[in-house]
Each structure stands twice: as structure tokens, then as C-alpha cells.
Design a protein around this motif. Sequence first.
Motif, PDB file in Angstrom:
ATOM      1  N   PRO B 251       0.821  -1.225   0.000  1.00 56.07           N
ATOM      2  CA  PRO B 251       0.000   0.000   0.000  1.00 56.07           C
ATOM      3  C   PRO B 251       0.851   1.269   0.000  1.00 56.07           C
ATOM      4  CG  PRO B 251      -0.222  -1.211   2.085  1.00 56.07           C
ATOM      5  CD  PRO B 251       0.594  -2.056   1.181  1.00 56.07           C
ATOM      6  N   ILE B 252       1.996   1.187   0.647  1.00 55.94           N
ATOM      7  CA  ILE B 252       2.902   2.338   0.659  1.00 55.94           C
ATOM      8  C   ILE B 252       3.614   2.456  -0.685  1.00 55.94           C
ATOM      9  CG2 ILE B 252       4.979   3.312   1.736  1.00 55.94           C
ATOM     10  CD1 ILE B 252       4.084   2.064   4.373  1.00 55.94           C
ATOM     11  N   MET B 253       4.039   1.301  -1.241  1.00 55.23           N
ATOM     12  CA  MET B 253       4.765   1.306  -2.515  1.00 55.23           C
ATOM     13  C   MET B 253       3.922   1.938  -3.629  1.00 55.23           C
ATOM     14  SD  MET B 253       7.564   0.759  -4.067  1.00 55.23           S
ATOM     15  CE  MET B 253       8.526  -0.159  -2.855  1.00 55.23           C
ATOM     16  N   ASP B 254       2.616   1.627  -3.669  1.00 54.38           N
ATOM     17  CA  ASP B 254       1.738   2.229  -4.690  1.00 54.38           C
ATOM     18  C   ASP B 254       1.873   3.744  -4.706  1.00 54.38           C
ATOM     19  OD1 ASP B 254       0.804  -0.215  -5.386  1.00 54.38           O
ATOM     20  OD2 ASP B 254      -1.193   0.029  -4.510  1.00 54.38           O
ATOM     21  N   LYS B 255       1.868   4.339  -3.527  1.00 52.45           N
ATOM     22  CA  LYS B 255       1.945   5.798  -3.428  1.00 52.45           C
ATOM     23  C   LYS B 255       3.356   6.291  -3.765  1.00 52.45           C
ATOM     24  CE  LYS B 255      -2.267   6.121  -1.748  1.00 52.45           C
ATOM     25  NZ  LYS B 255      -3.347   6.602  -2.618  1.00 52.45           N
ATOM     26  N   LEU B 256       4.356   5.556  -3.324  1.00 48.72           N
ATOM     27  CA  LEU B 256       5.740   5.968  -3.591  1.00 48.72           C
ATOM     28  C   LEU B 256       6.037   5.981  -5.091  1.00 48.72           C
ATOM     29  CD1 LEU B 256       7.595   4.039  -0.738  1.00 48.72           C
ATOM     30  CD2 LEU B 256       7.470   6.533  -0.988  1.00 48.72           C
ATOM     31  N   VAL B 257       5.448   5.024  -5.819  1.00 53.41           N
ATOM     32  CA  VAL B 257       5.685   4.964  -7.270  1.00 53.41           C
ATOM     33  C   VAL B 257       5.070   6.193  -7.958  1.00 53.41           C
ATOM     34  CG1 VAL B 257       5.152   3.691  -9.387  1.00 53.41           C
ATOM     35  CG2 VAL B 257       6.010   2.469  -7.384  1.00 53.41           C
ATOM     36  N   ILE B 258       3.927   6.639  -7.477  1.00 49.90           N
ATOM     37  CA  ILE B 258       3.336   7.869  -8.017  1.00 49.90           C
ATOM     38  C   ILE B 258       4.271   9.061  -7.759  1.00 49.90           C
ATOM     39  CG2 ILE B 258       1.434   9.523  -7.725  1.00 49.90           C
ATOM     40  CD1 ILE B 258      -0.378   7.087  -7.059  1.00 49.90           C
ATOM     41  N   ALA B 259       4.784   9.116  -6.545  1.00 55.26           N
ATOM     42  CA  ALA B 259       5.717  10.211  -6.200  1.00 55.26           C
ATOM     43  C   ALA B 259       6.993  10.117  -7.034  1.00 55.26           C
ATOM     44  CB  ALA B 259       6.040  10.171  -4.708  1.00 55.26           C
ATOM     45  N   LYS B 260       7.468   8.898  -7.248  1.00 59.16           N
ATOM     46  CA  LYS B 260       8.687   8.681  -8.045  1.00 59.16           C
ATOM     47  C   LYS B 260       8.487   9.164  -9.486  1.00 59.16           C
ATOM     48  CE  LYS B 260      12.610   6.700  -9.475  1.00 59.16           C
ATOM     49  NZ  LYS B 260      13.871   7.432  -9.285  1.00 59.16           N
ATOM     50  N   GLN B 261       7.358   8.787 -10.092  1.00 50.60           N
ATOM     51  CA  GLN B 261       7.054   9.232 -11.462  1.00 50.60           C
ATOM     52  C   GLN B 261       7.075  10.747 -11.563  1.00 50.60           C
ATOM     53  OE1 GLN B 261       3.241   6.972 -12.267  1.00 50.60           O
ATOM     54  NE2 GLN B 261       4.146   7.201 -14.299  1.00 50.60           N
ATOM     55  N   ALA B 262       6.444  11.400 -10.595  1.00 52.48           N
ATOM     56  CA  ALA B 262       6.372  12.862 -10.620  1.00 52.48           C
ATOM     57  C   ALA B 262       7.756  13.480 -10.413  1.00 52.48           C
ATOM     58  CB  ALA B 262       5.400  13.362  -9.559  1.00 52.48           C
ATOM     59  N   ALA B 263       8.637  12.758  -9.702  1.00 49.34           N
ATOM     60  CA  ALA B 263       9.943  13.323  -9.345  1.00 49.34           C
ATOM     61  C   ALA B 263      10.942  13.269 -10.492  1.00 49.34           C
ATOM     62  CB  ALA B 263      10.509  12.611  -8.125  1.00 49.34           C
ATOM     63  N   ASP B 264      11.065  12.104 -11.168  1.00 40.86           N
ATOM     64  CA  ASP B 264      12.034  12.007 -12.274  1.00 40.86           C
ATOM     65  C   ASP B 264      11.722  10.864 -13.247  1.00 40.86           C
ATOM     66  OD1 ASP B 264      12.872   9.815 -10.791  1.00 40.86           O
ATOM     67  OD2 ASP B 264      14.885  10.563 -10.368  1.00 40.86           O
ATOM     68  N   LEU B 265      10.479  10.397 -13.265  1.00 41.54           N
ATOM     69  CA  LEU B 265       9.995   9.296 -14.114  1.00 41.54           C
ATOM     70  C   LEU B 265      10.633   7.961 -13.712  1.00 41.54           C
ATOM     71  CD1 LEU B 265       9.845  10.865 -17.709  1.00 41.54           C
ATOM     72  CD2 LEU B 265       8.048  10.832 -15.965  1.00 41.54           C
ATOM     73  N   HIS B 266      11.959   7.882 -13.766  1.00 36.46           N
ATOM     74  CA  HIS B 266      12.667   6.699 -13.280  1.00 36.46           C
ATOM     75  C   HIS B 266      14.132   7.068 -13.090  1.00 36.46           C
ATOM     76  CE1 HIS B 266      14.716   5.791 -17.140  1.00 36.46           C
ATOM     77  NE2 HIS B 266      13.577   6.089 -17.737  1.00 36.46           N
ATOM     78  N   THR B 267      14.853   6.198 -12.376  1.00 37.88           N
ATOM     79  CA  THR B 267      16.291   6.403 -12.157  1.00 37.88           C
ATOM     80  C   THR B 267      17.058   5.965 -13.401  1.00 37.88           C
ATOM     81  OG1 THR B 267      16.107   6.193  -9.763  1.00 37.88           O
ATOM     82  CG2 THR B 267      18.229   5.586 -10.730  1.00 37.88           C
ATOM     83  N   ASP B 268      18.169   6.662 -13.677  1.00 40.57           N
ATOM     84  CA  ASP B 268      19.049   6.349 -14.815  1.00 40.57           C
ATOM     85  C   ASP B 268      19.102   4.843 -15.066  1.00 40.57           C
ATOM     86  OD1 ASP B 268      21.125   5.890 -16.580  1.00 40.57           O
ATOM     87  OD2 ASP B 268      22.532   7.243 -15.600  1.00 40.57           O
ATOM     88  N   TYR B 269      18.578   4.440 -16.213  1.00 40.52           N
ATOM     89  CA  TYR B 269      18.450   3.009 -16.508  1.00 40.52           C
ATOM     90  C   TYR B 269      19.788   2.431 -16.970  1.00 40.52           C
ATOM     91  CZ  TYR B 269      16.441  -1.288 -18.483  1.00 40.52           C
ATOM     92  OH  TYR B 269      16.147  -2.594 -18.765  1.00 40.52           O
ATOM     93  N   LEU B 270      20.562   3.192 -17.705  1.00 36.28           N
ATOM     94  CA  LEU B 270      21.892   2.731 -18.112  1.00 36.28           C
ATOM     95  C   LEU B 270      22.730   2.416 -16.871  1.00 36.28           C
ATOM     96  CD1 LEU B 270      24.162   2.267 -20.219  1.00 36.28           C
ATOM     97  CD2 LEU B 270      24.650   4.724 -20.077  1.00 36.28           C
ATOM     98  N   ALA B 271      22.701   3.316 -15.893  1.00 35.00           N
ATOM     99  CA  ALA B 271      23.466   3.097 -14.654  1.00 35.00           C
ATOM    100  C   ALA B 271      22.988   1.834 -13.940  1.00 35.00           C
ATOM    101  CB  ALA B 271      23.338   4.312 -13.736  1.00 35.00           C
ATOM    102  N   GLN B 272      21.670   1.613 -13.927  1.00 37.83           N
ATOM    103  CA  GLN B 272      21.129   0.404 -13.280  1.00 37.83           C
ATOM    104  C   GLN B 272      21.655  -0.849 -13.967  1.00 37.83           C
ATOM    105  OE1 GLN B 272      16.825   0.398 -12.150  1.00 37.83           O
ATOM    106  NE2 GLN B 272      16.761   2.395 -13.132  1.00 37.83           N
ATOM    107  N   ARG B 273      21.676  -0.798 -15.306  1.00 44.33           N
ATOM    108  CA  ARG B 273      22.126  -1.973 -16.057  1.00 44.33           C
ATOM    109  C   ARG B 273      23.622  -2.221 -15.887  1.00 44.33           C
ATOM    110  NH1 ARG B 273      18.292  -4.151 -19.783  1.00 44.33           N
ATOM    111  NH2 ARG B 273      19.968  -5.632 -20.155  1.00 44.33           N
ATOM    112  N   ILE B 274      24.404  -1.141 -15.874  1.00 41.68           N
ATOM    113  CA  ILE B 274      25.846  -1.273 -15.653  1.00 41.68           C
ATOM    114  C   ILE B 274      26.112  -1.868 -14.266  1.00 41.68           C
ATOM    115  CG2 ILE B 274      28.022  -0.003 -15.317  1.00 41.68           C
ATOM    116  CD1 ILE B 274      27.070   2.001 -17.456  1.00 41.68           C
TER     117      ILE B 274
END
Lengths: 392, 392
Positions: B251-274
Motif C-alpha cells: 500500500p505504501i509502494m503504490d503511493k511511492l511509485v506515483i511520487a517517483k514518477q512525478a519526481a524524475d519518471l525513473h532512475t538512470d536506466y543505463l546506470a542500473q544496467r551497468i
Amino acid sequence: MENAFSDRITDVPKSFIREILKVTIDSSIISFAGGLPNRTFFPVKGLQQAAHDVFEEAGNEILQYSNSEGYLGLRQFIADRYRTQQGLEIPVEDILITTGSQQGLDLLGKTFLNEGDDLIIEEPGYLGAIQAFAMYRPRFHPVPVFEGGMDIDKLAQVLRERQPKLLYTVTNFQNPSGISYSDDNRRAVAELVQGRSCLIIQDDPYGDLRFSGTPKVSFKRLLSANTVLLGSFSKTVAPALRLGWLVAPPPIMDKLVIAKQAADLHTDYLAQRILYRFLCDNDIDAHIATIIRQYGKQKEAMISAIKDSFPAGVQSTNPEGGMFLWVTLPEGISSMALFEAAIKKKVAFVPGTPFYVDRKDSNTLRLNFSCSDEPTIVEGIKRLGQSIKELL
Amino acid sequence: MENAFSDRITDVPKSFIREILKVTIDSSIISFAGGLPNRTFFPVKGLQQAAHDVFEEAGNEILQYSNSEGYLGLRQFIADRYRTQQGLEIPVEDILITTGSQQGLDLLGKTFLNEGDDLIIEEPGYLGAIQAFAMYRPRFHPVPVFEGGMDIDKLAQVLRERQPKLLYTVTNFQNPSGISYSDDNRRAVAELVQGRSCLIIQDDPYGDLRFSGTPKVSFKRLLSANTVLLGSFSKTVAPALRLGWLVAPPPIMDKLVIAKQAADLHTDYLAQRILYRFLCDNDIDAHIATIIRQYGKQKEAMISAIKDSFPAGVQSTNPEGGMFLWVTLPEGISSMALFEAAIKKKVAFVPGTPFYVDRKDSNTLRLNFSCSDEPTIVEGIKRLGQSIKELL
């Protein structure tokens, strides 16, 4: 824990577009729903080489914490480009690197908006901006945009009746509509804002992707102290790196840097160094020209297919750049109903509704043309035309 | 535009630590002021190879927009590590990749705090957390922490008198103090929080860097539904990538994902993959063991130099891990005055004041031991000891 949530997060609905995109994962569906740049043009080899080179030359320096403002080289590159491309003199100190330009919106909301503050947003407007600003619970005042720009009468009315702190605009090839503001319209907007304590946010992720027409004057030139520019490398290089920027004069920048520190300390420094190296070692203008050529062809294919396949009474914009165009169905026809019908014919788009701050349904829809090749566009638009005819 | 700023940003002072760090740029100064991991241990070659490999194998996929939750492989790696290292079963859906764990703090503030809400913070506490939460204008209730954990009587009092939504803790080798909560102290905290609508944030950026003692029980085990975990790769791999994570129930994660989208859509994906590729192809535990060995030696050198060089009546913590220790001067001695004196002898540290939410001066200071070699530590502590003696 349910009742423990903040008011801001309780009020924000789940993203409608996220739900839609789930439907379109089915690879047999022709999707005009996404908002992605075409991955065919990502400079994989160039970025791979740049990554190799920065590791070789800067070793562990590029892996350490860095400053909140962003890498000086990259900021200088952006300043130089404003000079050569737009004739704008931007001091490097006025540039902040952000974690995508989405973060620029969040930082501006944080820096300016108290609950209940007035904010002007385009109608239809960019969904990501609506979401970012909604977190700070402003009062949204939508002002319609058409081919040629903003509804000046409506803007004048809002400015007469309210004291908006922010005016959010995407003046080139807007998401979702594809429209651009004319020079006259920009001047009329600037004239109305002049002398007020209202900041114009000129968000310009698509400005480099112009395939026809001529560049228009920047608000930065018309009303420098009242203008914040947002920019992005997501559409010209690659979105995964989350590299955007924000241009603001010093008193505003001081506050934005505090907000930036609190938000994520700084943007991925390795990514900044890789991108900068890529930009130094490659011809970015030639790269952008390649993207423009293809997007322009795809836009033409879509416009021409719309003429061939859509019934009379359906309107569409004809963008001079960017990734989207906007379709208006005859009054009273629901684009949500059309979505249901079209998905049965294996074609998808985004209904216009989420791009308005206060509508439950609409007769408008957004079509993306950056990600489909020309035959796919022709076939998809044909199916969509059939769905519209069935609904009429 | 000055009067247009939001209340939240007007109230936040300029970072005191930023100002201090400017003084220490002078390379002739021995600095215990920074909060950086030692760059000697950044796995430059491993990350370079990982970058090369992900470009080779995943081409343009790793450069496209990605999902807000983060790369599934990386989230699975984090879940697996919780299982093997701490015996915790964390579903991968409960893990959100954040742009550094600093962003986790911002998202939690956004998701939970209305203006005036009560929040418990450690005293002294992590400055970045104070800054992130301050943006949402809560009422801070500092609860003292000592060797062994939190002041349980004071915590009980705050919980009796107020209804705090959040309780922020750094239970292992805290920044700034280096203290850790004992098992008994954790149990006492959990017992007091149980049954209340209060979320314990267990921020653990240093947990892997233990050089003595034994691991302690997680709040996640003691009070699962009331606990959010924050983690980071900044101290074990490299901070530049800005890769952290957050663990929260659905229930908390659902809300955090909304906040995350509004903040920067997602974290650098290239960095995650590296990073993911690096973690798969390298022995991260062996890498961490190397860091621990050196940090442990440096901590010992600092403790021993303090015994030799500081006058009686000066106390210091003796951390079992992490990067910092905390010095308490005799009552009435200002660490700001000591800073002025020490800088003349070319040695720097961070006075304790910014780690309290409400003090103008203090008799405490933070010393970093991760970035200086042993001879430098001995020399720096000697100079600092002389400065203290002069002040007494």
C-alpha cells in the motif's frame, strides 16, 4: 498505515497512461500510444566509446560524489549551444543539470508553490507537468492552446482575476498536441506577463526536432528575468540517462540548488561525463538531422493517411516537429469509446482526457508518430479510421 | 521574483557543510570534514567492463525510457542479498530503485508529510534527512542517540504527547555519530511504536561496512508493516551513479511509485544496467571486505591518535563500522571556535551544529576517517589536539 498518507499523495490518481500502456504491450497491436523516441536512432556505439574513454581518462574521479549544480563541461556545452543555435547568452552559472527535465518541474514546484497558489497550465497540457505540480497542490488554471499558441483572451482574463506564480508552456511541438506558438503569440503572452511576479516556464524537450517552418523567438529573449528554460537530452541522445537541465537567473538558482540537494544531492555524475564526452567527440547536429529526417517522413505519412482514411469532420494538427499530433473528433464522440473500439482492431492511442486537469471524457486523442515506420502508420491509421466510422 | 518563493524554500538555510567544504578545497589542509567514501576502492575496471558488456549485449534497449520501479534484475539482486545477508524475505515488488537513497527520503516526505505533521529525528541526525524532510515543513521532534541507540524515555514521551507519522533512524554506524543501536534498544523502540500509525524509516547506507561486533536485528523483522528500509550502493560500489533503493509494503509502494514518477519518471536506466552487470560478474563481498579492512585500520588509527593527542575530558565514540566518529568536547567549549582555531593549523572537521535541528552552537564535532591514510590521520589528530588544548 492508509490514513497516514499526505493529502497530496492521496489526491493524485493512478496514471491513466500507465494503464493504457499495459494494454499495448501485446506486440500484435499497432501502438500510437507511447511517448518514446525511436530507439533506432540511439547512438549506441558513440555512447559505448564515450563510456570506455571516460573510464580510461578519469578513472575513479567520475565515480565519486559531485556537486549539485552538475558537471561544468556539460553546462558549458549547453550554454554554447544556446549561443550558436538561438543567439542566447546564458551564463554557465544559470544552468542546473537535472535528473531528466521531469525533475526540473518537481524542483520548480518545490521552490515556488504553496498549497492553493495559482498556476497556469496549457489545455491540453503535458501530463508529467500536471503530475509534478499537483504534488504541491496548486490551483490549476487551464488556458487553451491551438495551432499558433495560447488563447490570449483567456490568458488575459486569468491574469486579471488571479495572481499566478507560474505559467507552464511547451512552445515548440507541444506534448500532447504538436502545436507551436507563433512569434506574435509569444510576444502577446510576454506582454501580458510583463511587470507581474509570474514566472514563465518554457519547457522545450522537442525544440531541436524541427522538420519544417522556422525557429521562433524564446521567452528568454522577450522576458529574461521572468523566464525559466527547461531542456532535455532525452529526445536528441537517449532518455535512459535521465539528463536534462534548467536555466534560471541567480536568485532563483540559489533556491533551486537547495531543492536539488534535498531531492537527490546531484544527478548521476558518470552519466554526465559519458554524455559530455559523447557530445565532444561526435557531431550532434548531424545526428539530430538524421532523426528529424525520419520523424518528418513518418509525420507526413500519418497526415497523408489521416486524409485518406479518416471521415470528414475529424480534425488533426499538422506539427512542424516533435513526436505527436492531436486529433479532434466531431463534438460528442468519446475518445474513450473510440479507444475500446480501436483496441479490438489492434490499434492503440492515448485518449485526450488525462491531458486536461478537470475532464472525465473528451473528443480528442494523441497520436505518436516517432516509433512506427511508414507502412505501419498507414495500416494503423486505416484501422483507426474504420473504428471512427463505426462510431459515427 | 523574491516574494514569489514558496514558504518551504524560504525557510531552509544555505547548507553550512557546503560552506565548510569550500574552505577545505585547499590541498594543504588535512580534512576530516568530508563525507565521501574513499575513491581508492572504486571498482573502475569492473564498472568499465560492465559498461562495455551491457552496450554490447543490450544495445539500444538500455538507452530507452524504463519503468518507474527500476530494473527487475537489480531489484532481484537486492532481494537476494537481504535473504543471504540478513535472512529477510523481501518480495521484489516491495523494492523501488531510487536516485540515491537521498531520493528515498524526499519520496517518503512527499508521500507522508503534511505541513505541521510530527516527525521524530535522531539527535544528532543525518543532515540530508533533515533537509529532505524540512521541504515538507513537519514539526521535528529530536530524540537523543547515544552509544547503544535511542533515548527510550524521551522516545516514549514524544510518542505519548504527539502522533508522529515518521521515525527516522540510521541504526548502524550513524552519520554523524558512528553509533549503532543494540538489539535490546531496537526491541524497545519497536515495542513503543507497535500498534501506532508511525512508520520507522531504517536508513542503512553503512550497514555493509562493519569492521567489528556482530550484525543486529532489523526493524523489518521486529515490526515489518511499520518499517521502510533504505539502502544504497554509494558506499559499497560508487556514489556517482546515484543508485539507492527503498523497501516498502504494497500500500505504501503504490503511493511511492506515483511520487517517483512525478519526481524524475525513473532512475538512470543505463546506470542500473551497468551496476547490475558489475554485481553479477564480480565478487561484491570480497570487494566490500577490502574496503572494511582499510576503513577499520583507519578508524583504529584515529581512535589511538585521539587517546594520545586529545586532552582528558574529551569524549569520542568508537564505531564498529562506517565512516565517521563523534567527538564531545568539555561542556561550554564551542566546536565552531575550535573550527576557526583548527583551520589555522590546517586541519578541518564538521562542527556538530548542523546535525541538530535547533542549535546555534554545540560542543560536538564529526570526524571522517574513510578518506585519510593512517599517517595523515595521526598528524591531523595531533594538530586538532593542540587546537583543543589551546582553547581549554
